[in-house]
Design an enzyme around this catalytic site. Sequence first.
Site, PDB file in Angstrom:
ATOM      1  N   ALA A  27      15.823  42.277 -13.709  1.00 27.29           N
ATOM      2  CA  ALA A  27      15.442  41.756 -15.028  1.00 27.29           C
ATOM      3  C   ALA A  27      15.823  42.752 -16.121  1.00 27.29           C
ATOM      4  CB  ALA A  27      13.942  41.458 -15.051  1.00 27.29           C
TER       5      ALA A  27
ATOM      6  N   GLN B 127      -4.775  26.645   0.253  1.00 25.08           N
ATOM      7  CA  GLN B 127      -4.374  27.760  -0.618  1.00 25.08           C
ATOM      8  C   GLN B 127      -4.960  29.102  -0.161  1.00 25.08           C
ATOM      9  OE1 GLN B 127      -5.486  26.131  -4.430  1.00 25.08           O
ATOM     10  NE2 GLN B 127      -3.374  25.577  -4.911  1.00 25.08           N
TER      11      GLN B 127
ATOM     12  N   GLU C 278       1.918  27.023 -18.488  1.00 23.26           N
ATOM     13  CA  GLU C 278       3.245  27.089 -17.869  1.00 23.26           C
ATOM     14  C   GLU C 278       3.433  25.859 -16.990  1.00 23.26           C
ATOM     15  OE1 GLU C 278       4.450  30.926 -16.503  1.00 23.26           O
ATOM     16  OE2 GLU C 278       5.272  30.083 -14.667  1.00 23.26           O
TER      17      GLU C 278
ATOM     18  N   THR D 276       9.341  26.820 -16.321  1.00 18.34           N
ATOM     19  CA  THR D 276       9.951  27.652 -15.277  1.00 18.34           C
ATOM     20  C   THR D 276      11.419  27.269 -15.075  1.00 18.34           C
ATOM     21  OG1 THR D 276       9.134  26.098 -13.636  1.00 18.34           O
ATOM     22  CG2 THR D 276       7.799  28.059 -14.026  1.00 18.34           C
ATOM     23  N   TYR D 277      12.161  28.188 -14.442  1.00 19.36           N
ATOM     24  CA  TYR D 277      13.575  27.926 -14.141  1.00 19.36           C
ATOM     25  C   TYR D 277      13.761  27.879 -12.627  1.00 19.36           C
ATOM     26  CZ  TYR D 277      18.557  27.784 -14.349  1.00 19.36           C
ATOM     27  OH  TYR D 277      19.848  27.357 -14.208  1.00 19.36           O
TER      28      TYR D 277
ATOM     29  N   ARG E 241      13.996  38.304 -12.775  1.00 14.92           N
ATOM     30  CA  ARG E 241      15.113  38.416 -11.831  1.00 14.92           C
ATOM     31  C   ARG E 241      15.297  37.108 -11.071  1.00 14.92           C
ATOM     32  NH1 ARG E 241      14.467  41.625  -6.399  1.00 14.92           N
ATOM     33  NH2 ARG E 241      13.451  39.627  -5.950  1.00 14.92           N
TER      34      ARG E 241
END
Length: 318
Positions: free
Chosen positions: A145, A247, A19, A50-51, A125
């Site tokens: 979603a 992280q 991804e 991804t969006y 969503r």
Amino acid sequence: MKVTEHIERANGKPLFSVEILPPLKGQDVNATFKTLDPLVELNPAFIDVTYHRQEYIYKQKENGLLKRYQVRKRPGTVAICAAIQNHYKIDAIPHLICGGFTKEDTEDALIDLNFLGIDNLLVLRGDPIKSEKSFVPEVGGHAHASELIEQITALNTGNYLDDELQESHAMDFCIGVAGYPEKHFESPNLAMDLYYLKKKVELGADYIVTQMFFDNQKYFDFVKKCREMDINIPIIPGIKPLTTFNQLTSIPQNFYLDLPEALAMEVLKSKDKERIKEIGIEWCIQQCKELIDFGVPGLHFYTMSNSINTKKIAEAVY
Ligand code: FAD
């Protein structure tokens, strides 16, 4: 080809998929190819993109008034998917979100994707944007979603928003959805989150990709609970290595999940950047090997823009 067909054809061999983010505004398509080139050598079955929804910023004008501007740092998800399919002949999967889309916008986007020969979608969503306290659906858009899935399955049977359309072309999208082994952050408990996951499956989801996790037991328990609830579609684990000291706090903060004590303590003890990366990658390799032994349908790597770490891990486990 649909993700479900990829899984069937692999005949029990776990798929490798990645991804990526679309390029930052101002970069060209070669930024994406540079990330993907080393990974393509490992034959990914599919590549997700991804969006990123538009954010709003306010700037003061000369007259002192505030003006609202729309900014999208990473546009181009659909075009990047088309570029990937053209360039590598590998299935590209755009993420499609509810946020920022009316039903009409969604229908237009799906028509474009269908014309471009995209067979799969990851249907989400979307998260609240910075200016929102909690997720706000677009007026005339979808709140969950599951509603977006309903629109896609309607198009899969040729039902467009304009019900006067005659003999309209039926689409045939394979629908992926998100699952959360450590529950979605807004859900009061895992049982309720699974109740809504099942709803997404009943409405037409074909496969699930999970949020990342660092403790495989969380994934094993999640799969067991899904199967007990008759959620029988493939559940592909989402994988990301921890590679920096920061992280230790940013992953739990941004993704609402726990880091295992053993991993966190080892990172905490180490002062050296390179050593921390090694610890994270080694942990991830062990995780992947155990997941493959469990019989996962694939490993889906959140590479973001870092293909080197993903490549190291994939080479060690495939
Ligand atoms: P939903 O399925 O709508 O669930 C959201 C919450 O509402 C959950 O708590 C659920 O239990 C509950 N719920 C679900 N259905 C209903 C219902 N009908 N009624 C009441 N409650 C309900 N975000 C992006 O913006 N772009 C991306 O590209 C992107 N990619 C992602 C990829 C993966 C694999 C994952 C795991 C997440 C991704 N996200 C992305 C983040 C995702 O958009 C957020 O996690 C978002 O907060 C929830 O999305 P969802 O599709 O799970 O929502």
